[in-house]
Design a protein around this motif. Sequence first.
Motif, PDB file in Angstrom:
ATOM      1  N   HIS A 131       0.807  -1.222   0.000  1.00 39.65           N
ATOM      2  CA  HIS A 131       0.000   0.000   0.000  1.00 39.65           C
ATOM      3  C   HIS A 131       0.840   1.272   0.000  1.00 39.65           C
ATOM      4  O   HIS A 131       0.324   2.354   0.308  1.00 39.65           O
TER       5      HIS A 131
ATOM      6  N   TYR B 167       1.727   3.515  -2.211  1.00 45.04           N
ATOM      7  CA  TYR B 167       1.469   3.933  -3.590  1.00 45.04           C
ATOM      8  C   TYR B 167       2.273   5.159  -4.005  1.00 45.04           C
ATOM      9  O   TYR B 167       2.665   5.293  -5.161  1.00 45.04           O
TER      10      TYR B 167
ATOM     11  N   PRO C 262       3.523  -2.045  -4.587  1.00 43.01           N
ATOM     12  CA  PRO C 262       2.398  -2.038  -5.512  1.00 43.01           C
ATOM     13  C   PRO C 262       2.899  -2.184  -6.946  1.00 43.01           C
ATOM     14  O   PRO C 262       3.919  -1.606  -7.320  1.00 43.01           O
TER      15      PRO C 262
ATOM     16  N   SER D 219       1.454  -4.059 -11.043  1.00 44.72           N
ATOM     17  CA  SER D 219       0.574  -5.002 -11.730  1.00 44.72           C
ATOM     18  C   SER D 219       1.253  -5.726 -12.881  1.00 44.72           C
ATOM     19  O   SER D 219       0.633  -6.575 -13.522  1.00 44.72           O
TER      20      SER D 219
ATOM     21  N   VAL E  32      -2.779 -10.783  -5.224  1.00 49.24           N
ATOM     22  CA  VAL E  32      -3.774 -10.024  -4.461  1.00 49.24           C
ATOM     23  C   VAL E  32      -4.309 -10.935  -3.359  1.00 49.24           C
ATOM     24  O   VAL E  32      -4.084 -12.142  -3.375  1.00 49.24           O
TER      25      VAL E  32
ATOM     26  N   LYS F 278      -5.434  -4.769  -4.103  1.00 49.91           N
ATOM     27  CA  LYS F 278      -4.907  -4.321  -5.389  1.00 49.91           C
ATOM     28  C   LYS F 278      -3.606  -5.041  -5.709  1.00 49.91           C
ATOM     29  O   LYS F 278      -2.915  -5.526  -4.824  1.00 49.91           O
ATOM     30  N   ASP F 279      -3.270  -5.097  -6.989  1.00 46.19           N
ATOM     31  CA  ASP F 279      -2.097  -5.837  -7.427  1.00 46.19           C
ATOM     32  C   ASP F 279      -0.822  -5.355  -6.746  1.00 46.19           C
ATOM     33  O   ASP F 279      -0.561  -4.155  -6.660  1.00 46.19           O
TER      34      ASP F 279
ATOM     35  N   ILE G 129      -2.561   1.944 -11.076  1.00 43.80           N
ATOM     36  CA  ILE G 129      -2.548   1.522  -9.677  1.00 43.80           C
ATOM     37  C   ILE G 129      -3.275   2.540  -8.813  1.00 43.80           C
ATOM     38  O   ILE G 129      -4.098   2.212  -7.972  1.00 43.80           O
TER      39      ILE G 129
ATOM     40  N   HIS H 230      -7.052   2.446  -9.086  1.00 44.54           N
ATOM     41  CA  HIS H 230      -7.657   1.339  -8.364  1.00 44.54           C
ATOM     42  C   HIS H 230      -7.660   1.567  -6.865  1.00 44.54           C
ATOM     43  O   HIS H 230      -8.506   1.050  -6.149  1.00 44.54           O
ATOM     44  N   SER H 231      -6.706   2.353  -6.383  1.00 43.40           N
ATOM     45  CA  SER H 231      -6.554   2.528  -4.933  1.00 43.40           C
ATOM     46  C   SER H 231      -7.143   3.838  -4.438  1.00 43.40           C
ATOM     47  O   SER H 231      -6.877   4.254  -3.320  1.00 43.40           O
TER      48      SER H 231
END
Length: 543
Positions: free
Chosen positions: A310, A312, A343, A345, A384, A428-429, A507, A510-511
């Motif tokens: 987390h 980000y 974080p 993806s 995830v 989240k990824d 990212i 999504h967050s």
Amino acid sequence: MNKTLILSADAFLKMKRLRLLKVLCCSNCYDFTYLSNELRLLKWTGYPLKSLPSNFQPENLVALLLSYSNIEQLWKEKIPLYKLKVLNLKGSENLIKAPDLTTAPNLEILVLKGCTRLVDVHPSVGNLSSLVLLNLKDCRNLVSVPGSIGGCKSLKSLNLSGCYKVEYLPENLQQLEFLKELDLSKTALRKPPSFISQLKNLQALSFNGSKAIQRGRTNSMPSMLPSLLGLSSLQMLDLCDCNLFNIPSDICCLYSLKELDLSGNNFTSIPSSLFNLVYLGLSSCKELKSLPELSKVHNSVGWSTFIGIHCYRLAENIDALTLLKKHLKVFGNSGKMFDFILPGSEIPEWFSQQRGDSSIKIDLPLEVWNDNQWMGVAFCCIFVSDDASRVEELVLRAVSGLSNFKGRNPREFMRVIWTFPPGEPVMKDHIFISYFSRDEKYRNSWTTDWLDQECDELELSFVRGFALDSVKVKKCGVRLVYERDLEEMEQIQELHSSQCCENFEDIQQHSADDGSIGNGSLIKRKRNIYEEMDEGPQPKRIL
């Protein structure tokens, strides 16, 4: 052999010389009134009665283990317990009165963890000069710690985590010169203990979620932590969720420190000295923007771990491939193993072998074992976790294919286990990268197999752990790492950095809903050697 034993009052009456008795969750023995007075060990998980039989004389007991029992009070009178060394009443939620231990002077381990109706601890605990461990974790109605506790001269571990009503600690705790573990997580302490710096032998200290440190904190206020300068033996420090806006300078002077968890705080950067740790937890440090440059201060061998779930804002400024490159340059040939989570993806293109699944298999060049340019193996996956209600695990399992005259003989040579505590989802990824050095491989217990037989295949898989986890691995990758790859990484990094901002926008989108992001970290499974005397072995980080 699997046998079913139906216990009854008559069955116990015939066991006059019984010395060892272990019963697991037998709840149908409500009518028995007799236990052998010769018992040395009594372990009864889920003991169904409110007290021990009135005619039971436990003078010979060495260990009394009644986890998750219905006990309300062990005994009403003072019974000679001079041989008793271990008393474990963990999870006995009906216990309303702590046992009087005046006649148990040789007790070494006292576990009252999860005794939720317990209000106080009998002051006789202060007479236990041989007591090594006192575990009061999750005694949420406990109001105070007895002032006599300073008399426990041999105490090495004191756990008060989750004692939400404990506001003060006796000042004579400073007399516990042999104390090695002190857990003050999630207590109601009004102020941090001033005597902490006098505990010269302290090795593990936790203030996780401490109200004493959180209370009234703002960005402009100084740290509420007590001085840590005297803790020359400290190896593990947990300051999760303490509302810290700055990392106290004292931490940088803890030269024995190996594990530090700062997850859930509000600082924007960290000092470079903290990267000399074996483990650094920074999950949910949402204001963190940068990491310092790595420096090789010593050549110690072991895990070097960074967890940034987390984080980000940090992912906006540094991507996984950059962090991997820095670690390889500094530690690649030193025999260190390292892993980290951020974080992300997408698996970097540098991982030459990739698969949209939870496992991947690659062929090993025959000459790899004699190639001095070969440094090690790098693994990664995108994962995830969508369930925050239970403990979950991410398990990395590496297997080599060994060829001999009998055919192929796959052997597991590495297993890495990460645990997600309840209430900390990873929705989240995130990308998990682990590097296993060649030097570490030669120190492995499988040395004979590796060197004397032909390993022709390597399989990487992320498998279900001991818990019924819901961690989902979407894709994974692997690459054999050579010294020449460091130059190639420079070239790929230039291309990858141009895509970094674009990936981060996905990212960040999504967050955007903070409600879906947990505030905790992904932590290594640990085992307190004193705490769970009646449980089986826990999985290790590497097997």
